[in-house]
Enzyme design. Structure first.
Site, PDB file in Angstrom:
ATOM      1  N   SER A 163      72.563 -20.556  38.942  1.00  0.00           N
ATOM      2  CA  SER A 163      71.326 -21.167  39.413  1.00  0.00           C
ATOM      3  C   SER A 163      71.004 -20.699  40.834  1.00  0.00           C
ATOM      4  CB  SER A 163      71.441 -22.689  39.326  1.00  0.00           C
ATOM      5  OG  SER A 163      70.199 -23.304  39.608  1.00  0.00           O
ATOM      6  N   ASP A 187      71.220 -18.075  34.770  1.00  0.00           N
ATOM      7  CA  ASP A 187      69.944 -18.777  34.897  1.00  0.00           C
ATOM      8  C   ASP A 187      69.560 -18.970  36.361  1.00  0.00           C
ATOM      9  OD1 ASP A 187      67.819 -19.619  33.294  1.00  0.00           O
ATOM     10  OD2 ASP A 187      68.261 -21.715  33.669  1.00  0.00           O
ATOM     11  N   HIS A 257      69.119 -25.702  31.327  1.00  0.00           N
ATOM     12  CA  HIS A 257      69.627 -24.971  32.487  1.00  0.00           C
ATOM     13  C   HIS A 257      71.147 -24.790  32.398  1.00  0.00           C
ATOM     14  CE1 HIS A 257      69.039 -23.220  36.369  1.00  0.00           C
ATOM     15  NE2 HIS A 257      69.576 -24.196  37.071  1.00  0.00           N
TER      16      HIS A 257
END
Length: 456
Positions: A163, A187, A257
């Protein structure tokens, strides 16, 4: 804007749930364990580096930024993998840290360094955490340069960023002029990065090889392509099995996510074989237009995970590559893909969707090719992608239905001169064929597969 709104809502959900963490009490150096009070009041950046090896896969050793050569377990002649987490709105240690460290140590004899910047990432104000990524990257860059001075090689280093941590890894790579061996972005964070220029986010120039996995591009993840190869699970947005409404609570916000990490862990563990198909779009992939990988060395489609590095040479020659795959809703996530080639000879033009079932004993698995209406007309060759949730190695019967939605009027006949099923991920298995099949629309027909060299 949508992602930022969901971030704010997520903070409120977690605050209401009152998530608190347990503190460790052993002699190991553990990941910084904070709680919601720290996040609410705000934390200032402090970076800790925790070393794990095959000797101590479950017990971290904190490395001092300047005195690290004195740590006996830290062998600079070994490759080093850095694990970099992202935004921590509750201060909780990531649930996946221990699992990822262990699996990385199992891949090869490496130093695994967890970059613990929880003090800094743990802020209810996401903008504060974003601002700290540059400073944390500067800190980590200094440590890597010190390693280099002690004899470590930059091209043997692998940064795995999750992330917001993916962009942090990119900043480190840019600071080191792209000479880091590899960066993996799981991601990469989208909020505040959607309009960023390449030097403001992760991009292919940040390392000698950059691989990226996308699972939540319509919310917390970043759209587009940002590596030498970008993997898009289920198109890179909504993931199967994740809730679709806010009534599911925290899972609604984080499931898509987090799926990037669970897919990566599954690939590292060897329980998932996630083959991806280079293609211009997910729609083209589902249409069966991108099912060959002869241009790659090795001559097979790339697979998500640690070993994608073996396709590096081909990917660098081809430039930025997008690769797509579909998954099931739960572990082990793997779908089995068949290329289906049909030649139709029906008198009347029909439009419909296709359902194929494979039978092996009492076991049955079904593929629904219903993402769009397909055209069936006289002497037309049609290629389809059929994706099955289960792998049935010994198929003794195939059922086929072409559903046109026609509920009134006569049922038209559809004639297949040939149907051929090619298992894409199991090349050692024989192709399955059948010739000259007559069927009615909306009616299932079953047949025994034959060798593709046979005729009725």
């Amino acid at each position: 804007m949508l992602a930022c709104t969901r971030l704010a809502l997520l903070g409120l959900v977690l605050l209401c749930q009152g998530i608190e963490e347990n503190s460790g009490g052993d002699s190991c150096d553990n990941f910084t364990d904070l709680n919601l009070s720290h996040c609410f009041l705000g934390t200032s950046l402090y970076v800790r580096l925790l070393l794990y090896t095959r000797v101590n896969p479950a017990c971290g050793r904190e490395l001092h930024h300047q005195r690290f050569p004195s740590e006996p377990l830290f062998n600079l002649s070994r490759p080093t993998a850095f694990v970099i987490h992202g935004y921590r709105p509750t201060g909780a240690p990531p649930v996946w840290i221990d699992h990822l460290v262990r699996l990385l140590a199992e891949q090869r004899d490496v130093n695994v360094i967890v970059v613990d910047w929880n003090r800094g990432a743990a802020n209810l104000n996401y903008l504060t955490a974003v601002a700290y990524t540059r400073e944390a990257a500067h800190n980590l860059t200094g440590f890597i340069r010190s390693m280099q001075e002690e004899g470590a090689s930059l091209d043997s280093m692998h940064l795995i960023g999750v992330s917001l941590g993916a962009h942090l890894a990119g900043f480190v790579g840019a600071n080191l002029k792209g000479k880091i061996g590899r960066i993996t972005g799981l991601d990469p964070a989208g909020p505040l990065f959607t309009s960023a220029t390449p030097d403001e986010r992760l991009d292919p120039s940040d390392a000698m090889f950059v691989d990226v996995l996308h699972t939540d591009m319509d919310s917390f993840g970043l759209r587009g392509a940002h590596g030498h190869i970008d993997f898009y699970a289920n198109g890179g947005a909504d993931q199967p099995g994740c809730p679709k409404t806010i009534f599911a609570g925290k899972s609604y916000f984080v499931c898509d996510h987090q799926r990037s990490m669970f897919l990566y862990l599954c690939a590292l563990n060897g329980t998932c074989s996630l083959t991806a198909y280079p293609c211009a779009s997910y729609a083209d992939f589902l249409d069966g237009r991108c099912l060959q990988c002869e241009a790659f060395k090795p001559a097979s489609c790339p697979q998500l995970g640690y070993d994608v590095i073996q396709w590096r040479e081909s990917l660098l020659k081809l430039g930025q590559t997008k690769a797509f795959f579909s998954t099931t809703a739960s572990h082990p996530y793997t779908k089995l893909n068949y290329r289906v080639d049909m030649v139709t000879w029906n008198q009347y033009l029909r439009w419909g969707v296709v359902y194929i079932r494979l039978h092996s004993g009492r076991n049955v698995t079904e593929a629904r090719i219903d993402h769009k209406l397909l055209r069936f007309e006289q002497f037309t060759s049609t290629r389809l992608l059929a994706q099955f949730d289960e792998d049935l190695p010994h198929v003794h019967k195939i059922s086929l239905r072409i559903n046109t939605g026609n509920v009134i009027g006569p049922r038209y006949k559809i004639r297949l001169l040939r149907i051929r099923l090619t298992p894409l991920e199991r090349p050692q298995r024989p192709l399955m064929c059948r010739f000259d099949i007559f069927m009615e629309e909306n009616t299932e027909v079953a047949f025994r597969p034959l060798s593709c060299d046979s005729r009725l």
